[in-house]
Design a protein around this motif. Structure first.
Motif, PDB file in Angstrom:
ATOM      1  N   GLN A  62      22.389 -16.474 -19.825  1.00 25.95           N
ATOM      2  CA  GLN A  62      22.244 -15.464 -18.768  1.00 25.95           C
ATOM      3  C   GLN A  62      23.203 -15.749 -17.619  1.00 25.95           C
ATOM      4  O   GLN A  62      23.675 -16.877 -17.458  1.00 25.95           O
ATOM      5  CB  GLN A  62      20.803 -15.460 -18.241  1.00 25.95           C
ATOM      6  CG  GLN A  62      19.811 -14.923 -19.269  1.00 25.95           C
ATOM      7  CD  GLN A  62      18.471 -14.606 -18.649  1.00 25.95           C
ATOM      8  OE1 GLN A  62      17.933 -15.422 -17.900  1.00 25.95           O
ATOM      9  NE2 GLN A  62      17.928 -13.463 -18.957  1.00 25.95           N
ATOM     10  N   ILE A  63      23.464 -14.710 -16.834  1.00 24.00           N
ATOM     11  CA  ILE A  63      24.187 -14.881 -15.575  1.00 24.00           C
ATOM     12  C   ILE A  63      23.149 -14.848 -14.456  1.00 24.00           C
ATOM     13  O   ILE A  63      22.070 -14.280 -14.657  1.00 24.00           O
ATOM     14  CB  ILE A  63      25.251 -13.772 -15.368  1.00 24.00           C
ATOM     15  CG1 ILE A  63      24.607 -12.376 -15.448  1.00 24.00           C
ATOM     16  CG2 ILE A  63      26.366 -13.918 -16.371  1.00 24.00           C
ATOM     17  CD1 ILE A  63      25.489 -11.255 -14.957  1.00 24.00           C
ATOM     18  N   PRO A  64      23.421 -15.428 -13.298  1.00 24.54           N
ATOM     19  CA  PRO A  64      24.646 -16.112 -12.916  1.00 24.54           C
ATOM     20  C   PRO A  64      24.602 -17.607 -13.224  1.00 24.54           C
ATOM     21  O   PRO A  64      23.545 -18.167 -13.538  1.00 24.54           O
ATOM     22  CB  PRO A  64      24.662 -15.906 -11.401  1.00 24.54           C
ATOM     23  CG  PRO A  64      23.209 -15.960 -11.023  1.00 24.54           C
ATOM     24  CD  PRO A  64      22.475 -15.322 -12.168  1.00 24.54           C
TER      25      PRO A  64
ATOM     26  N   HIS B  32      28.291 -14.068 -22.481  1.00 20.13           N
ATOM     27  CA  HIS B  32      27.237 -14.990 -22.029  1.00 20.13           C
ATOM     28  C   HIS B  32      26.415 -15.558 -23.184  1.00 20.13           C
ATOM     29  O   HIS B  32      25.532 -16.389 -22.968  1.00 20.13           O
ATOM     30  CB  HIS B  32      26.332 -14.292 -21.018  1.00 20.13           C
ATOM     31  CG  HIS B  32      25.718 -13.018 -21.518  1.00 20.13           C
ATOM     32  ND1 HIS B  32      26.430 -12.042 -22.179  1.00 20.13           N
ATOM     33  CD2 HIS B  32      24.440 -12.560 -21.454  1.00 20.13           C
ATOM     34  CE1 HIS B  32      25.631 -11.042 -22.495  1.00 20.13           C
ATOM     35  NE2 HIS B  32      24.425 -11.336 -22.063  1.00 20.13           N
ATOM     36  N   LYS B  33      26.686 -15.081 -24.398  1.00 14.05           N
ATOM     37  CA  LYS B  33      25.963 -15.621 -25.565  1.00 14.05           C
ATOM     38  C   LYS B  33      26.886 -16.478 -26.443  1.00 14.05           C
ATOM     39  O   LYS B  33      26.481 -16.958 -27.495  1.00 14.05           O
ATOM     40  CB  LYS B  33      25.389 -14.468 -26.420  1.00 14.05           C
ATOM     41  CG  LYS B  33      24.529 -13.466 -25.656  1.00 14.05           C
ATOM     42  CD  LYS B  33      23.230 -14.053 -25.132  1.00 14.05           C
ATOM     43  CE  LYS B  33      22.401 -12.997 -24.411  1.00 14.05           C
ATOM     44  NZ  LYS B  33      21.323 -13.549 -23.583  1.00 14.05           N
TER      45      LYS B  33
ATOM     46  N   SER C  55      24.921  -7.265 -10.892  1.00 14.93           N
ATOM     47  CA  SER C  55      23.695  -7.874 -11.423  1.00 14.93           C
ATOM     48  C   SER C  55      22.840  -8.398 -10.273  1.00 14.93           C
ATOM     49  O   SER C  55      23.347  -8.983  -9.311  1.00 14.93           O
ATOM     50  CB  SER C  55      24.046  -9.000 -12.414  1.00 14.93           C
ATOM     51  OG  SER C  55      23.717 -10.262 -11.901  1.00 14.93           O
ATOM     52  N   THR C  56      21.554  -8.143 -10.387  1.00 16.16           N
ATOM     53  CA  THR C  56      20.635  -8.510  -9.304  1.00 16.16           C
ATOM     54  C   THR C  56      20.691 -10.006  -8.979  1.00 16.16           C
ATOM     55  O   THR C  56      20.754 -10.381  -7.810  1.00 16.16           O
ATOM     56  CB  THR C  56      19.197  -8.131  -9.688  1.00 16.16           C
ATOM     57  OG1 THR C  56      18.951  -8.601 -11.012  1.00 16.16           O
ATOM     58  CG2 THR C  56      18.975  -6.624  -9.609  1.00 16.16           C
ATOM     59  N   CYS C  57      20.672 -10.811 -10.020  1.00 17.67           N
ATOM     60  CA  CYS C  57      20.599 -12.264  -9.775  1.00 17.67           C
ATOM     61  C   CYS C  57      21.925 -12.796  -9.251  1.00 17.67           C
ATOM     62  O   CYS C  57      21.944 -13.739  -8.443  1.00 17.67           O
ATOM     63  CB  CYS C  57      20.148 -12.995 -11.036  1.00 17.67           C
ATOM     64  SG  CYS C  57      18.513 -12.456 -11.567  1.00 17.67           S
TER      65      CYS C  57
ATOM     66  N   GLU D 287      20.060 -20.315 -12.784  1.00 16.90           N
ATOM     67  CA  GLU D 287      18.872 -19.862 -12.037  1.00 16.90           C
ATOM     68  C   GLU D 287      19.260 -19.505 -10.592  1.00 16.90           C
ATOM     69  O   GLU D 287      19.468 -20.379  -9.741  1.00 16.90           O
ATOM     70  CB  GLU D 287      17.734 -20.891 -12.054  1.00 16.90           C
ATOM     71  CG  GLU D 287      17.037 -21.003 -13.400  1.00 16.90           C
ATOM     72  CD  GLU D 287      16.386 -19.699 -13.859  1.00 16.90           C
ATOM     73  OE1 GLU D 287      15.964 -18.905 -13.005  1.00 16.90           O
ATOM     74  OE2 GLU D 287      16.324 -19.480 -15.075  1.00 16.90           O
ATOM     75  N   SER D 288      19.286 -18.200 -10.326  1.00 12.38           N
ATOM     76  CA  SER D 288      19.781 -17.731  -9.032  1.00 12.38           C
ATOM     77  C   SER D 288      19.041 -18.358  -7.848  1.00 12.38           C
ATOM     78  O   SER D 288      19.655 -18.705  -6.835  1.00 12.38           O
ATOM     79  CB  SER D 288      19.684 -16.204  -8.961  1.00 12.38           C
ATOM     80  OG  SER D 288      18.351 -15.764  -9.092  1.00 12.38           O
TER      81      SER D 288
HETATM   82  C1  GS8 Z   1      17.339 -14.635 -14.519  1.00 14.63           C
HETATM   83  C2  GS8 Z   1      18.772 -14.299 -14.848  1.00 14.63           C
HETATM   84  C3  GS8 Z   1      18.883 -12.924 -15.473  1.00 14.63           C
HETATM   85  O1  GS8 Z   1      17.881 -12.235 -15.719  1.00 14.63           O
HETATM   86  C4  GS8 Z   1      17.906 -16.101 -12.554  1.00 14.63           C
HETATM   87  O2  GS8 Z   1      19.103 -16.427 -12.508  1.00 14.63           O
HETATM   88  O3  GS8 Z   1      17.261 -15.886 -11.528  1.00 14.63           O
HETATM   89  N1  GS8 Z   1      15.797 -16.303 -13.742  1.00 14.63           N
HETATM   90  C5  GS8 Z   1      17.206 -15.998 -13.909  1.00 14.63           C
HETATM   91  N2  GS8 Z   1      20.127 -12.536 -15.729  1.00 14.63           N
HETATM   92  C6  GS8 Z   1      20.393 -11.255 -16.341  1.00 14.63           C
HETATM   93  C7  GS8 Z   1      21.176 -10.399 -15.428  1.00 14.63           C
HETATM   94  S1  GS8 Z   1      20.074  -9.933 -14.064  1.00 14.63           S
HETATM   95  O4  GS8 Z   1      20.913  -9.808 -12.893  1.00 14.63           O
HETATM   96  C8  GS8 Z   1      21.188 -11.461 -17.617  1.00 14.63           C
HETATM   97  O5  GS8 Z   1      21.958 -12.393 -17.728  1.00 14.63           O
HETATM   98  N3  GS8 Z   1      20.955 -10.566 -18.561  1.00 14.63           N
HETATM   99  C9  GS8 Z   1      21.652 -10.580 -19.811  1.00 14.63           C
HETATM  100  C10 GS8 Z   1      20.845 -11.180 -20.902  1.00 14.63           C
HETATM  101  O6  GS8 Z   1      19.745 -11.716 -20.652  1.00 14.63           O
HETATM  102  O7  GS8 Z   1      21.332 -11.121 -22.030  1.00 14.63           O
END
Ligand code: GS8
Length: 215
Positions: A54-56, A40-41, A11-13, A67-68
């Motif tokens: 959301q992760i991370p 994560h939900k 995952s990018t973040c 918030e990464s």
């Molecule tokens: C965004 C986190 C995010 O988009 C940050 O941490 O910077 N602004 C936040 N997380 C995504 C994975 S991107 O790597 C995520 O959790 N997606 C699953 C979802 O939203 O259900």
């Protein structure tokens, strides 16, 4: 006590957070979050890790952060060892790091994250990229990168002649875009290309991107 990173390396973040941890040579463990299973939900994740699901997330003792970009700032501030990512000992340098952290988050990330979503993430999950959406965001990103080209013709890195958290924050989405035909946006601009290759040669960034296997 080791930091706990809740996320997955592809995952990018999450990769943004891992990049900062590797640069600071901090001890950590990764706690995988099963996105397919919707972990994560779940109420316990929402209540204790990130209410937006959301992760991370980062746990350091009794402190939990989401918030990464906030997490990387915490990591960069907490540890003295490793790379000086924030230049807090120099007011002007740290102010410039602040400027380029904002540029990444507010100006660079919006178009590049759409391009990567369309070209890398969507096809992985059976979706079809929308040409029009890609084109609009490619045009936006090209204008941003023209400014970067000019900037990087005057200084080696974005905030000055030193590598900083502002450069690091660009890594995850740029890394995935470089696996697509839109890599030409970077490769056609000599100073941007040299900057990107320099960042990618860093041991910390090599380690963090090893786990980015989506593209
Ligand atoms: C965004 C986190 C995010 O988009 C940050 O941490 O910077 N602004 C936040 N997380 C995504 C994975 S991107 O790597 C995520 O959790 N997606 C699953 C979802 O939203 O259900």
């Amino acid at each position: 006590m080791a930091l706990k990173v809740y996320g997955i390396p592809m995952s990018t973040c999450t990769a943004r957070v891992l990049s900062s941890i590797y640069e600071k040579e901090a001890d950590f463990q990764i706690v995988p979050v099963n996105l397919q299973a919707g972990e994560h939900k779940q109420p316990s994740y929402l209540a204790t890790k990130n209410p937006f699901g959301q992760i991370p997330a980062l746990e350091d003792g009794d402190l939990t952060l989401s918030e990464s970009r906030a997490i990387t700032k915490y990591v960069a501030t907490k540890y003295d060892k490793g790379t000086d990512l924030l230049r807090l000992g120099n007011l002007k340098e740290s102010a410039m790091v602040g400027v380029w952290l904002e540029v990444e988050a507010q100006t660079y990330n919006p178009p590049i994250s759409v391009i990567v979503y369309q070209l890398v993430i969507l096809p992985k999950f059976g979706g079809t990229p929308k040409e029009e959406v890609i084109k609009t965001n490619e045009e936006k990103l090209a204008k941003v990168l023209d400014v970067y080209e000019e900037r990087l013709s005057k200084s080696k890195y974005l905030a000055g002649d030193f590598y900083s958290l502002a450069d690091l924050h660009h890594v995850p989405y740029t890394y995935y875009m470089m696996k697509t035909p839109k890599a030409s946006l970077i490769n056609s601009r000599p100073h941007v290309k040299a900057w990107w290759e320099d960042i990618m040669s860093r041991p910390a960034i090599k380690k963090a991107t090893e786990g980015m296997t989506l593209a």
